[in-house]
Every structure is written in structure tokens, then in C-alpha cells.
Enzyme design. Sequence first.
Site, PDB file in Angstrom:
ATOM      1  N   ASP A  31       0.874  -1.169   0.000  1.00  0.00           N
ATOM      2  CA  ASP A  31       0.000   0.000   0.000  1.00  0.00           C
ATOM      3  C   ASP A  31       0.908   1.215   0.000  1.00  0.00           C
ATOM      4  O   ASP A  31       1.498   1.560   1.026  1.00  0.00           O
ATOM      5  CB  ASP A  31      -0.907  -0.024   1.244  1.00  0.00           C
ATOM      6  CG  ASP A  31      -1.743   1.254   1.385  1.00  0.00           C
ATOM      7  OD1 ASP A  31      -1.663   2.121   0.495  1.00  0.00           O
ATOM      8  OD2 ASP A  31      -2.464   1.371   2.396  1.00  0.00           O
ATOM      9  N   LYS A  68       2.751  11.331  -3.291  1.00  0.00           N
ATOM     10  CA  LYS A  68       1.754  10.673  -4.129  1.00  0.00           C
ATOM     11  C   LYS A  68       0.856  11.681  -4.847  1.00  0.00           C
ATOM     12  O   LYS A  68       0.369  11.427  -5.935  1.00  0.00           O
ATOM     13  CB  LYS A  68       0.913   9.756  -3.239  1.00  0.00           C
ATOM     14  CG  LYS A  68       0.005   8.793  -3.965  1.00  0.00           C
ATOM     15  CD  LYS A  68      -0.650   7.874  -2.936  1.00  0.00           C
ATOM     16  CE  LYS A  68      -1.633   6.914  -3.563  1.00  0.00           C
ATOM     17  NZ  LYS A  68      -2.226   6.039  -2.531  1.00  0.00           N
ATOM     18  N   GLU A 119      -7.336   0.566  -4.614  1.00  0.00           N
ATOM     19  CA  GLU A 119      -7.342   0.465  -3.151  1.00  0.00           C
ATOM     20  C   GLU A 119      -8.665  -0.026  -2.567  1.00  0.00           C
ATOM     21  O   GLU A 119      -8.664  -0.936  -1.728  1.00  0.00           O
ATOM     22  CB  GLU A 119      -6.919   1.809  -2.534  1.00  0.00           C
ATOM     23  CG  GLU A 119      -5.427   2.046  -2.695  1.00  0.00           C
ATOM     24  CD  GLU A 119      -4.998   3.498  -2.548  1.00  0.00           C
ATOM     25  OE1 GLU A 119      -5.835   4.326  -2.134  1.00  0.00           O
ATOM     26  OE2 GLU A 119      -3.833   3.800  -2.847  1.00  0.00           O
ATOM     27  N   ASP A 133     -13.303   5.124   1.013  1.00  0.00           N
ATOM     28  CA  ASP A 133     -11.869   5.115   1.295  1.00  0.00           C
ATOM     29  C   ASP A 133     -11.320   6.537   1.274  1.00  0.00           C
ATOM     30  O   ASP A 133     -11.061   7.109   0.214  1.00  0.00           O
ATOM     31  CB  ASP A 133     -11.184   4.238   0.224  1.00  0.00           C
ATOM     32  CG  ASP A 133      -9.666   4.176   0.399  1.00  0.00           C
ATOM     33  OD1 ASP A 133      -9.136   4.831   1.302  1.00  0.00           O
ATOM     34  OD2 ASP A 133      -9.020   3.458  -0.389  1.00  0.00           O
TER      35      ASP A 133
END
Lengths: 174, 640
Positions: B19, B81, B181, B204
Site C-alpha cells: 500500500d 503521491k 485500493e 476510502d
Amino acid sequence: MVARDDFETLGLPRAYLLDISVLEQRFRDLSRSVHPDRHASAPAADRRLAAEHAMALNESYRRLRSPMTRALSLLAIAGRPLAETDRAEPALLMEIMSLREEVESARAEKRDTAPTLSAVDTLIQAKEAVLARVFDGTQWPVDPSALQDAYRAGVSLKYLFRLQEELETSDENL
Amino acid sequence: MGLFQIFDPSAKPVPIGIDLGTTNSLVAWVADGNPECILDCDDDPIVPSVVAYLRDGTLNVGKPALAYLETQPSETIVSVKRLMGRGHDDAQTQRDRAYRFLPMQEGQSNVVRFAVHDRAVTPVEVSAEILRTLKRQAEDKLHAVGGAVITVPAYFDDAQRQATRDAARLAGIDVLRLLNEPTAAALAYGLDREKTQGTFAVFDLGGGTFDVTVLTLDDGVFQVRATGGDSQLGGDDLDRAIALAVLAEVGQQDTRDKSLWRACMLEARKLKHALTDADEAVFSLDHASLTLSRAVTRATFDQWIRPVVERTGPACKRVLRDAGIPAGSLDGVVLVGGSTRVPLVRAYVRELFGREGLTDIDPEQVVALGAAVQADILAGTQQNDALVVDVCPLSLGIETMGGLVEKIIARNSTIPCARAQQFTTYADGQTAFDVHVLQGERELARDCRSLAKFKLSGIAPMTAGAARLMVTLRLDENGMLTVSARDEATGNEHTVEVTPSYGLSDDDIEKMLIDSYEHAEGDIKARVLTERSVEAEQTLAATRKALVSDGELLDEDERAELDGAMAALEGALQERNAEKIRMRSEAVDRASVPLAERRMNRAIRDAMRGRSVEEVAEQVEHARGVDAHVAEHSARRDET
């Protein structure tokens, strides 16, 4: 690769009225066989083939899932595909125009739009009944005059589904 | 887990799940059928996604890098990210206050370049450092690490996915799959599938990205129905809202002081964590340019962050509509991501979906655990037959006349998928054609994300409108795009040279690899030989396995040809000749086509024969509920 129609790909009889749950179940059963993940540790030739089959399966599933593309698929199989340029009959175009105006004025006057929306639904159901009569449980090839009826119903549905979608989405955006 | 492990040098490499998060990253594997996170030396699974570049040319990753956040804010990269797959001119880049960016030079790829001391680093390189650290952490425990499944936000576009792949390549990681994800989270939840059937939403909210996915779990198949989100929304934005609110209160509107801003963001995050349980906490700043201490109640805090939290609403509503499932028909809502610990977020989820979110599995670990499960499945190490059927998050289209976008692949199409579109020439004698590929839902090309531009050339000169050029967009099972084009008149395949609008070119990556190898092993030729040999060994092993189980599907001649090709490849491997290995691998591949075709046809026949349509219908009758609401629209018509 053998070219197959959408119904053959899913292993379903050609029909306009389709139980979506059966389609879903079939799609999942076949995905279990052809999805590339099922062949992740197989030779490259297997993996390429799996990808091709999965793409064909996903595309057929997409087309059969929605009533409009399902109608298009049936008409194409029967040899009477719809063209971009096909126009609905003037009477239907007039009716669609007045229904659209009806919804707009109902909204402007804060009246309930449900009666008009259900009138659209009734029109759709009548056209769908034609498709079901022509295609469901029928002998292939389809009788030419029946096919002409189905073709006209298909052209009408193209307009009616668009109208329905327009009315439903603009309702949400209000 | 036993008290001690015996190291077996011949042990098979273990597949891992990663992850790669905005704030934190984790790595997990599957031990005896159960996924677990791999801990660092402090027994902590979390590696902060922070990389500090030091003046002496060395760097620190993870917890050791945190120490440099305030002392050298511009050279300590957090939340990288958010800049993956972004251009130097993106609004998101401009908004980032903490860094110094280098302007793009003529001829350079359009990527973000951080200025750290005397060098430039790209987000791909920063992410590669985090991936290297995770891989090392896994190696410490597992000794030999195999391929990896790396998770990405479902809402990541093609450039962001490509950047993630590039980072893995730089880190020397073999990517088995980029997995969305929320799908990973569902996979972790759905392991115990006797109990888990039905349609679920996964909400999420991570450090920097927001995804919402609706999926159906049925007998081991995880079928994603729709996904949506915002790849620029997360816990960072909550922190930013808090920091801005506090600074505004003391009349401090200037956020250009990089060190003060960093300190404020850190304190904001601490306050957010404290207010997860407490009703009141103190925001206290002790910085050279500002000292303050302010008690903040939960109510005030909620007021500050509410606008950010409510940005998740439209995406949730759209996804439910796309999936054709009303919120009330869901069987559950799974909460994923550290930001779902915030009480206001949970309350908002309750408001949106009319039910309490599920948090049985630690929201911060669940994605890594699911990635490990998928890695395990793809590596074929365990007999886990779960299958993920995912979709593409954004529509793909091509620019047409007048700057409009013609959608070719609609959002939420099941992947892998391929769709073609026919183009024609608009001028007499035209021999080339420009194609601009875009991703997004807007109607105008300039409002969508530009993915690539390419030129179709070598078209035979004809009158305008006579040429028929079929352009095919293909999304693979990673959700990544390839484009091909064919001249229908001549049957010529056109070479499509795609210039990515954002991201590093292959040459950039190659150069970065060479640079990193200069420090390590050196010889590129040796690397090529090693890579090809590994691939060839895999081909041989897979083909042998296929022959053992299904060899009878080939006739004698076909069998002899395949055996011959395999023996030739084995010979090439012993000679250690990279070019020969490549050619003979291709020969094995060609000779194995008949076997592949027959295996596939048999699998499809079995799937169809397994259940007749009537049996399927019968089974569906019993299991109504899962799809009933999906079917409602059509079923209603069926009755009439």
C-alpha cells in the site's frame, strides 16, 4: 478467434427480455474461466488469449446489460442494424417534444412531473413489447416483416431512452 | 507464527502486497492463508511516506526522515503521491507550499522536479525510495521477495498509474498488478466468503485521495459495479483546513514561510488525531516566528473541516447512481483509510448511506492486507480462487473537431476492455492524422486530462473521407491504456508513437536505471541477460505445467514441435546468449498457441456446461437480494 454474437458469448438464448440476474450470474461464471487473473501463471499464449476472451466477454456483457444496446445487438444479429442517421417518425418526434415541454412547464410551475415520466415509461414499454414479440422465443432467421416492426421500435426506443435519461438526470440535478 | 524460522535458501520467493499511501505506506504478505502486515524493527507496520534528502547526498526514508521535516522542509518530501503523474504546471503543484520546484527545460518531459540541494528529483524517484524501503523490510522477514501487487487509488488516471509503475521499476520490483485500493480492501474483508455475500460500498478516505466503490461479492467473485472519487482529497486537506483556520484567527494570512507552514500542518494533524477520541484538545505552536496555544473543541473542529468532508458527497451519490443501487439496498459500507477515524467523517457516512460503517479490519492496514491476498492469488501459491473483476474509473475518449471529446470507453466499463472507433481523412491526399487521447467526463477536450498525442502516418493518399482508420483503445487488467491503429483499406497496422502528455519517457526511466546501476551492479548487458533468463525460465515452467495437465489436447506433431522449441530454449539458456534466448522464447510462445486455444475453449465449454440457463435462473431465484435491485429496472418491464 471465432466471432460470436453477444448472446453466444454469454451462453444465453437470443431474447429482448432478459433476467438481469441470470446475465450477471453467467457473466461471473464465465469470468471465472476467462479472466486474465485465472491464467496469471500460464504461458504467454494463454494469457494473451485470456485477455482477448475477457475483452469480448466484458463487451458483450455491457451491451446485453442495458436495454438499448441489447436491442441494437439483436437488430444487428438479425441483419437490420440501426444507423446513426436513422430518424424516428414525425409523429413520435412531435410526441417527444410535447412530453419534454410538459415536464419543463410542470417543473416551472412546481407541479408533479411523475405523470409525464410515467407516460414516457408507457411509450417505452409498448415499443419493448414489439421487440419481445419479434425476438423472444422466435425461429431464426426472423421473418422480414416482423423484423421491420422491430427495426422501427428500435429507432423509436433510441429517442425514448434518451428522453427518459435526460428527464431522470435533470430531476436529480434540480 | 512460530518462535523462530529456519532460513531455507531454496525457498520460493514470497509475493507481497504494497500500500503506497500518501501519508503512510505498508507492506504485507500471506502467511498460511492469512494476510499480515510486515513490521519494522519497532514492531510497527507503518512506514511514513517521507523521504529526506541530506546535504551529503544520502537520504532517509520513513520514520528517520520525520526528524528533518521542520529543519529542512524543502528537501524533506511528504505526500509525494499527490504529485505522481502531474505536470510541473499543474495547479496542484503550484499549491504545494513547502518545496522548491525546478522549471521545465526545453525538451524535458512534463513532470514535477523538486530542487533538493544541488540536484533534481522527480516524484517517481521519491516513490521508488519508499518502495525500496518497503521491499527491504519485506526481505528482512521473508528473505526472498517475489512479485508485488501495488495499490493505487481507484480514481488514479493513466498518467498516475504509469508513474506508479515507473517507480516500481526503478525500485527493482516486479509488479504483478496495480490494484485499486477500495477493491483491495474489499478483498481483505471478503476472505471469509461463507459469510460475505451481497453488495457493498467501500468508502476510502486516505491521506491524499478519496475513492468510493460499489461492488458485489458473489461466490468468490468480487465484481466492481462503479467507482468514483477525487484523487486530490484526503486527510492532508483536513490538516490544511485546520492550519488555515488557526492562522486566520491570529491574523496570519501569509503561508509562504515554509518552516512555519510545515510546523502548523504537523500540529494540525496532531490536533486531528487528539480529537478522534477527546472532545477538546490544544493546538500549540512553538515556532521561531509564531507561538500560540489554543484550546479547540470538537464542535469548532467539525466546523473547520466540514466543507472538506462534504466534498465526498457528490462522488458517493454519483457512484450509487452509476451502479444502479440505492443506498438503502446496500448490505454494508466498509470504511478504509486513516481519515475515516475522524468522527465527523463517520457521521457523514452515516448521513449518506443511512448506516454505520464497518471497521472490523484496521482501516489503515486493510488495503495492504488485500494487496497481499491478490499477490498470493496471482502468484498461484495458494489455492485461493477469489477473482477480482474491476472497472475503469474515468471515460476515455478522442478529441474531435472543435475541441470536443468523443467518448470511446465509458467510465465504469469492466476491464480488460477494448473499443475501436473509425476515423477518416478530411483533406484530399491526406497521409497523416493526429489523434489526441483524453481521460475524463467533461465534454471539452481542454477540461479533460490529456493522456497522449500521436500521429498516424503512412496513409495512402485518397480523396477526403475515403480512408478508414480504425483506432483501438485498450485497457488492460491494470487499468492501463494502449493504443493501436489500423488502416482498414490496406489492412496496414500503423505504428503508434505515443508521446505521453505527462510523466517520464522510457528514455528518462532507462537513464535513471542506468544511473542507479552505476552505483550498484554496473553492466547493462548482464542485467538484460538476467531479465531474459528469468522470463525464459518462467515460460518453460508454465509451459511444462500446462503440458502435464492438458498435454493430451495436442496431436503428435504439435507436441513434437513444442517439445523441440522448449529444448532449443533450454540450449540457449545454457549458452547464456540474450538474443538467442529472446528468439527461442518467441518460438516456444508460437508453438504453444494451439495448446492455449484448446485449453481456453475447454474452460469456456465447462463454464457453460456447468450450469444450464434454467439452473442459473433457479439458483438466482434462491439468491435474490444481491442483484434484485439491479434487476429491478428490467424486471419491472419483464412483467408487463
